[in-house]
Design a protein around this motif. Structure first.
Motif, PDB file in Angstrom:
ATOM      1  N   MET A 276       0.799  -1.188   0.000  1.00 26.39           N
ATOM      2  CA  MET A 276       0.000   0.000   0.000  1.00 26.39           C
ATOM      3  C   MET A 276       0.856   1.273   0.000  1.00 26.39           C
ATOM      4  O   MET A 276       0.537   2.204  -0.719  1.00 26.39           O
ATOM      5  N   PRO A 277       1.949   1.335   0.770  1.00 30.44           N
ATOM      6  CA  PRO A 277       2.776   2.548   0.726  1.00 30.44           C
ATOM      7  C   PRO A 277       3.304   2.858  -0.668  1.00 30.44           C
ATOM      8  O   PRO A 277       3.391   4.023  -1.049  1.00 30.44           O
TER       9      PRO A 277
ATOM     10  N   THR B 120       7.966  -5.198  -2.559  1.00 27.52           N
ATOM     11  CA  THR B 120       8.314  -6.615  -2.544  1.00 27.52           C
ATOM     12  C   THR B 120       7.853  -7.251  -1.249  1.00 27.52           C
ATOM     13  O   THR B 120       7.725  -6.582  -0.213  1.00 27.52           O
ATOM     14  N   SER B 121       7.589  -8.539  -1.312  1.00 28.34           N
ATOM     15  CA  SER B 121       7.183  -9.297  -0.138  1.00 28.34           C
ATOM     16  C   SER B 121       7.931 -10.627  -0.148  1.00 28.34           C
ATOM     17  O   SER B 121       7.914 -11.336  -1.154  1.00 28.34           O
ATOM     18  N   VAL B 122       8.581 -10.939   0.956  1.00 27.91           N
ATOM     19  CA  VAL B 122       9.362 -12.173   1.068  1.00 27.91           C
ATOM     20  C   VAL B 122       8.905 -12.907   2.319  1.00 27.91           C
ATOM     21  O   VAL B 122       8.765 -12.306   3.387  1.00 27.91           O
ATOM     22  N   ALA B 123       8.655 -14.198   2.181  1.00 27.75           N
ATOM     23  CA  ALA B 123       8.193 -14.991   3.314  1.00 27.75           C
ATOM     24  C   ALA B 123       9.010 -16.273   3.438  1.00 27.75           C
ATOM     25  O   ALA B 123       9.664 -16.692   2.483  1.00 27.75           O
TER      26      ALA B 123
ATOM     27  N   ALA C  69       4.922  -3.622  -9.283  1.00 32.08           N
ATOM     28  CA  ALA C  69       5.362  -2.292  -9.682  1.00 32.08           C
ATOM     29  C   ALA C  69       4.126  -1.504 -10.061  1.00 32.08           C
ATOM     30  O   ALA C  69       3.258  -1.988 -10.792  1.00 32.08           O
ATOM     31  N   VAL C  70       4.010  -0.270  -9.536  1.00 34.51           N
ATOM     32  CA  VAL C  70       2.847   0.568  -9.812  1.00 34.51           C
ATOM     33  C   VAL C  70       3.305   1.926 -10.338  1.00 34.51           C
ATOM     34  O   VAL C  70       4.356   2.404  -9.984  1.00 34.51           O
TER      35      VAL C  70
END
Length: 61
Positions: free
Chosen positions: A1-2, A45-48, A57-58
């Protein structure tokens, strides 16, 4: 969201964590408050654990 909000509002949110950047670091930091600047494209990015990774990318309007 940011990342989405940054690209739509042309404002980089504050850097989380550091109170004062290392003098040897050449990156620009937004310490304490956001910085108004042109944001053409923002990436989140999201890492789990377990190998689940994603990125988006926006581009603001």
């Amino acid at each position: 969201m940011p990342a989405l909000l940054a690209s739509c509002r042309d404002e980089v949110p504050p850097t989380s964590g550091p109170r004062a950047p290392d003098a040897a670091c050449e990156l620009g930091h937004a310490i304490g408050r956001g910085v108004g600047t042109s944001v053409g494209v923002a990436i989140s990015t999201s890492v789990a654990m377990g190998g689940s990774h994603s990125a988006i990318a926006v581009r603001g309007a």
